[in-house]
Design a protein around this motif. Structure first.
Motif, PDB file in Angstrom:
ATOM      1  N   TYR A   1       5.256  11.362  -3.324  1.00  0.00           N
ATOM      2  CA  TYR A   1       5.943  10.388  -4.175  1.00  0.00           C
ATOM      3  C   TYR A   1       6.542   9.220  -3.408  1.00  0.00           C
ATOM      4  N   TYR A   2       6.713   9.403  -2.086  1.00  0.00           N
ATOM      5  CA  TYR A   2       7.564   8.442  -1.394  1.00  0.00           C
ATOM      6  C   TYR A   2       6.848   7.588  -0.367  1.00  0.00           C
ATOM      7  N   GLY A   3       7.319   6.375  -0.243  1.00  0.00           N
ATOM      8  CA  GLY A   3       6.889   5.485   0.829  1.00  0.00           C
ATOM      9  C   GLY A   3       8.085   5.151   1.701  1.00  0.00           C
TER      10      GLY A   3
ATOM     11  N   GLY B   1      17.242  14.111   2.546  1.00  0.00           N
ATOM     12  CA  GLY B   1      16.859  15.523   2.462  1.00  0.00           C
ATOM     13  C   GLY B   1      15.721  15.894   3.391  1.00  0.00           C
ATOM     14  N   ILE B   2      15.382  15.020   4.345  1.00  0.00           N
ATOM     15  CA  ILE B   2      14.310  15.341   5.293  1.00  0.00           C
ATOM     16  C   ILE B   2      14.910  16.173   6.428  1.00  0.00           C
ATOM     17  N   VAL B   3      14.408  17.399   6.618  1.00  0.00           N
ATOM     18  CA  VAL B   3      14.906  18.233   7.714  1.00  0.00           C
ATOM     19  C   VAL B   3      14.185  17.791   8.978  1.00  0.00           C
TER      20      VAL B   3
ATOM     21  N   SER C   1       1.249  16.065   6.013  1.00  0.00           N
ATOM     22  CA  SER C   1       2.109  17.238   5.819  1.00  0.00           C
ATOM     23  C   SER C   1       3.549  16.745   5.899  1.00  0.00           C
ATOM     24  N   ASP C   2       4.396  17.323   5.088  1.00  0.00           N
ATOM     25  CA  ASP C   2       5.767  16.838   4.970  1.00  0.00           C
ATOM     26  C   ASP C   2       6.662  17.606   5.943  1.00  0.00           C
ATOM     27  N   SER C   3       7.209  16.901   6.930  1.00  0.00           N
ATOM     28  CA  SER C   3       7.977  17.603   7.961  1.00  0.00           C
ATOM     29  C   SER C   3       9.200  18.307   7.367  1.00  0.00           C
TER      30      SER C   3
ATOM     31  N   SER D   1      11.347  -6.137   5.093  1.00  0.00           N
ATOM     32  CA  SER D   1      10.021  -5.625   4.734  1.00  0.00           C
ATOM     33  C   SER D   1       9.438  -4.881   5.927  1.00  0.00           C
ATOM     34  N   TYR D   2       8.432  -4.054   5.697  1.00  0.00           N
ATOM     35  CA  TYR D   2       7.872  -3.276   6.802  1.00  0.00           C
ATOM     36  C   TYR D   2       6.368  -3.145   6.698  1.00  0.00           C
ATOM     37  N   ASP D   3       5.786  -2.793   7.811  1.00  0.00           N
ATOM     38  CA  ASP D   3       4.367  -2.447   7.841  1.00  0.00           C
ATOM     39  C   ASP D   3       4.205  -1.339   8.871  1.00  0.00           C
TER      40      ASP D   3
ATOM     41  N   ASN E   1       1.026   1.151  11.056  1.00  0.00           N
ATOM     42  CA  ASN E   1      -0.340   1.671  11.213  1.00  0.00           C
ATOM     43  C   ASN E   1      -0.293   3.122  11.706  1.00  0.00           C
ATOM     44  N   ILE E   2       0.880   3.723  11.653  1.00  0.00           N
ATOM     45  CA  ILE E   2       1.008   5.132  12.066  1.00  0.00           C
ATOM     46  C   ILE E   2       0.423   5.996  10.952  1.00  0.00           C
ATOM     47  N   PRO E   3      -0.582   6.801  11.290  1.00  0.00           N
ATOM     48  CA  PRO E   3      -1.164   7.624  10.220  1.00  0.00           C
ATOM     49  C   PRO E   3      -0.076   8.399   9.497  1.00  0.00           C
ATOM     50  N   ARG E   4      -0.141   8.346   8.203  1.00  0.00           N
ATOM     51  CA  ARG E   4       0.947   8.815   7.364  1.00  0.00           C
ATOM     52  C   ARG E   4       1.208  10.315   7.479  1.00  0.00           C
ATOM     53  N   GLN E   5       2.434  10.675   7.703  1.00  0.00           N
ATOM     54  CA  GLN E   5       2.879  12.072   7.737  1.00  0.00           C
ATOM     55  C   GLN E   5       1.964  12.986   8.551  1.00  0.00           C
ATOM     56  N   THR E   6       1.733  12.548   9.770  1.00  0.00           N
ATOM     57  CA  THR E   6       0.873  13.339  10.660  1.00  0.00           C
ATOM     58  C   THR E   6       1.649  13.885  11.848  1.00  0.00           C
ATOM     59  N   GLY E   7       2.973  13.942  11.756  1.00  0.00           N
ATOM     60  CA  GLY E   7       3.730  14.469  12.885  1.00  0.00           C
ATOM     61  C   GLY E   7       3.729  13.517  14.066  1.00  0.00           C
ATOM     62  N   LEU E   8       3.532  12.227  13.781  1.00  0.00           N
ATOM     63  CA  LEU E   8       3.634  11.204  14.839  1.00  0.00           C
ATOM     64  C   LEU E   8       4.904  10.399  14.637  1.00  0.00           C
ATOM     65  N   SER E   9       5.730  10.894  13.751  1.00  0.00           N
ATOM     66  CA  SER E   9       7.018  10.305  13.456  1.00  0.00           C
ATOM     67  C   SER E   9       6.944   8.908  12.865  1.00  0.00           C
ATOM     68  N   GLY E  10       6.063   8.796  11.896  1.00  0.00           N
ATOM     69  CA  GLY E  10       5.936   7.551  11.148  1.00  0.00           C
ATOM     70  C   GLY E  10       7.212   7.247  10.401  1.00  0.00           C
ATOM     71  N   SER E  11       7.905   8.286   9.948  1.00  0.00           N
ATOM     72  CA  SER E  11       9.121   8.054   9.164  1.00  0.00           C
ATOM     73  C   SER E  11      10.194   7.404  10.031  1.00  0.00           C
ATOM     74  N   SER E  12      10.490   8.002  11.183  1.00  0.00           N
ATOM     75  CA  SER E  12      11.592   7.430  11.960  1.00  0.00           C
ATOM     76  C   SER E  12      11.196   6.134  12.662  1.00  0.00           C
TER      77      SER E  12
ATOM     78  N   VAL F   1       0.833  -1.216   0.000  1.00  0.00           N
ATOM     79  CA  VAL F   1       0.000   0.000   0.000  1.00  0.00           C
ATOM     80  C   VAL F   1       0.863   1.261   0.000  1.00  0.00           C
ATOM     81  N   HIS F   2       1.847   1.309   0.918  1.00  0.00           N
ATOM     82  CA  HIS F   2       2.600   2.559   1.082  1.00  0.00           C
ATOM     83  C   HIS F   2       3.599   2.823  -0.038  1.00  0.00           C
ATOM     84  N   ASP F   3       3.966   1.778  -0.773  1.00  0.00           N
ATOM     85  CA  ASP F   3       4.890   1.969  -1.901  1.00  0.00           C
ATOM     86  C   ASP F   3       4.200   1.589  -3.214  1.00  0.00           C
TER      87      ASP F   3
HETATM   88  N1  LIG Z   1       3.090   5.704   6.913  1.00  0.00           N
HETATM   89  C1  LIG Z   1       4.138   5.764   6.075  1.00  0.00           C
HETATM   90  N2  LIG Z   1       4.389   4.759   5.208  1.00  0.00           N
HETATM   91  C2  LIG Z   1       5.452   4.808   4.408  1.00  0.00           C
HETATM   92  N3  LIG Z   1       6.342   5.803   4.386  1.00  0.00           N
HETATM   93  C3  LIG Z   1       6.145   6.820   5.198  1.00  0.00           C
HETATM   94  C4  LIG Z   1       5.043   6.860   6.111  1.00  0.00           C
HETATM   95  N4  LIG Z   1       5.110   8.009   6.785  1.00  0.00           N
HETATM   96  C5  LIG Z   1       6.207   8.652   6.373  1.00  0.00           C
HETATM   97  N5  LIG Z   1       6.824   7.941   5.395  1.00  0.00           N
HETATM   98  C6  LIG Z   1       8.065   8.303   4.686  1.00  0.00           C
HETATM   99  O1  LIG Z   1       8.807   9.230   5.505  1.00  0.00           O
HETATM  100  C7  LIG Z   1       8.993  10.482   4.823  1.00  0.00           C
HETATM  101  C8  LIG Z   1       8.971  11.642   5.789  1.00  0.00           C
HETATM  102  O2  LIG Z   1       7.776  11.635   6.545  1.00  0.00           O
HETATM  103  P1  LIG Z   1       7.480  12.784   7.586  1.00  0.00           P
HETATM  104  O3  LIG Z   1       7.007  13.993   6.849  1.00  0.00           O
HETATM  105  O4  LIG Z   1       8.664  12.920   8.477  1.00  0.00           O
HETATM  106  O5  LIG Z   1       6.227  12.172   8.353  1.00  0.00           O
HETATM  107  P2  LIG Z   1       6.030  11.744   9.882  1.00  0.00           P
HETATM  108  O6  LIG Z   1       5.438  12.951  10.511  1.00  0.00           O
HETATM  109  O7  LIG Z   1       5.090  10.613   9.888  1.00  0.00           O
HETATM  110  O8  LIG Z   1       7.375  11.381  10.425  1.00  0.00           O
HETATM  111  C9  LIG Z   1       7.902  10.465   3.760  1.00  0.00           C
HETATM  112  O9  LIG Z   1       8.220  11.300   2.688  1.00  0.00           O
HETATM  113  C10 LIG Z   1       7.852   8.999   3.368  1.00  0.00           C
HETATM  114  O10 LIG Z   1       8.951   8.660   2.518  1.00  0.00           O
END
Ligand SMILES: Nc1ncnc2c1ncn2[C@@H]1O[C@H](COP(=O)(O)OP(=O)(O)O)[C@@H](O)[C@H]1O
Ligand SMILES: O=C(O)[C@H]1O[C@H](OP(=O)(O)O)[C@H](O)[C@@H](O)[C@@H]1O
Ligand SMILES: [Mg+2]
Length: 357
Positions: free
Chosen positions: A79-81, A164-166, A218-220, A112-114, A116-127, A58-60
């Protein structure tokens, strides 16, 4: 961690809430953050002949029903997962081990990964994805005892910087340590030790808290880039405001210990107001501002958990106020839930690597 007979390793990393002082972590400040049990990412490492990074179905997504489907998907999720995150941490981990004389065996794996963190909501799904992957690598190569706990958040951040993620360190610290952590990123300490000063706090100091979020990714990286540049340019307003945000974490630590709820509520509100002045309403986005306001309208204190998308709320008047908040969120179309705080998750091997307590 779970390991089965085939040597499969699986790790979870939880979402986090920047409770006080964020985003000053990006600017040599201080924060208090905790690990959020409501959401997590998991990474699975399976030994294999070749090394492969598996895209998430789903995410990619790379297959679409139609051109409009592709376009609307890019519009909502960008564009990114997670694949790029997994690749980046593999590279950073490898280079760190090489530079520090840590031997890595030559076995291969499938990653591989999975999530359930809502995507890019400032809950740090990326890290969370990066952190869970790092944990798998530490165990696969059996080097957990060789890489200090304090250094791990740096590696996680490096992986994202590579893309390039600040971003700052607070998410990564909360995700590596678990529980509630007070963090000081002052330059002098960072320069001397190469990482921040991290102090674990008792999670029972936290009052009941609530989470509100909305589907508005929103893109951090984007949110931070302009303010970061203004800070680097030495803009006085940004520098003094960030110092004030950092002070909120310091005062918040005392307020938590003293159980001074009134103070805590005013610090949370001030934290958001300062962010709003520095970043401006356009960068924060209408929906995010509305979430904060919905909470304030019922007299609750609120601020962003991260750079935008989700809001942490404290109801000083207790459950009746929380009920009003829940109703207001329903009316506004926001998701509302009580926050579950995860206890610390460092194991004995991790603790032995630490130079501080
Ligand atoms: N739920 C997700 N599934 C897959 N990739 C994600 C997800 N959330 C964030 N990413 C990846 O991390 C990058 C940075 O996300 P970011 O804006 O820091 O969101 P968050 O607030 O969740 O940390 C995204 O551009 C994407 O590549
Ligand atoms: O702006 C913030 O508060 C945080 O923004 C980023 O977190 P995210 O969950 O991606 O929004 C950043 O990584 C943190 O260091 C900031 O404190
Ligand atoms: Mg992030």
């Amino acid at each position: 961690m779970a390991t089965d007979k085939g040597g499969v390793i699986e790790h979870r990393a939880y979402a986090r809430v920047g409770f006080l002082g964020n985003p000053s972590d990006v600017y040599n400040g201080r924060t208090i953050s905790f690990s959020l049990g409501n959401f997590w990412a998991s990474v699975r490492l399976e030994p294999s002949e070749n090394l492969s990074i598996l895209p998430h179905p789903v995410h990619d997504l790379v297959q679409f029903d139609s051109l409009p489907h592709l376009v609307s998907r890019l519009q909502s999720d960008g564009y990114y997962g997670g694949v790029r995150l997994l690749m980046a941490i593999c590279r950073i981990f490898h280079n760190y081990c090489k530079d520090n004389g840590i031997h890595l065996h030559d076995g291969n794996f499938k990653l591989s990964y999975d999530t359930n963190i809502p995507r890019q909501t400032g809950l740090s799904g990326s890290s969370a994805i990066v952190c869970a992957a790092l944990s798998c690598l530490l165990d696969f190569y059996q080097v957990r005892h060789l890489i200090k706990v304090e250094v791990r958040p740096n590696l996680i951040l490096e992986a994202e910087k590579e893309l390039g993620i600040v971003a700052g360190l607070q998410d990564r610290v909360a995700q590596v340590y678990g529980g509630l952590v007070y963090m000081d990123f002052n330059k002098k300490y960072m320069d001397a030790f190469g990482h921040g000063d991290y102090r674990r706090m008792d999670i029972d100091l936290l009052p009941p808290l609530y989470l509100i979020y909305a589907e508005n990714p929103s893109d951090s990286g984007k949110v931070h880039s302009t303010v970061r540049q203004r800070w680097l340019n030495g803009e006085k307003f940004i520098i003094s405001s960030m110092e004030e945000v950092a002070k909120i974490a310091l005062e918040g630590r005392a307020a938590l210990i003293e159980k001074d709820n009134e103070k805590l509520a005013s610090l949370m509100n001030r934290n958001f107001d300062l962010r709003r002045q520095m970043f401006g309403d356009d960068a924060l986005g209408d929906v995010n501002i509305e979430m904060v306001e919905v909470a304030r309208q019922v007299g609750a204190a609120s601020k962003f958990t991260g750079s935008g998308g989700a809001v942490v709320v404290f109801c000083p008047q207790g459950p009746s106020q929380a009920k009003l908040l829940e109703d207001a969120c329903k009316t506004a179309g926001f998701v509302f839930m009580p926050i579950k705080v995860m206890p610390p998750f460092l194991n004995e091997i991790d603790l032995k690597t630490m130079s501080t307590t």
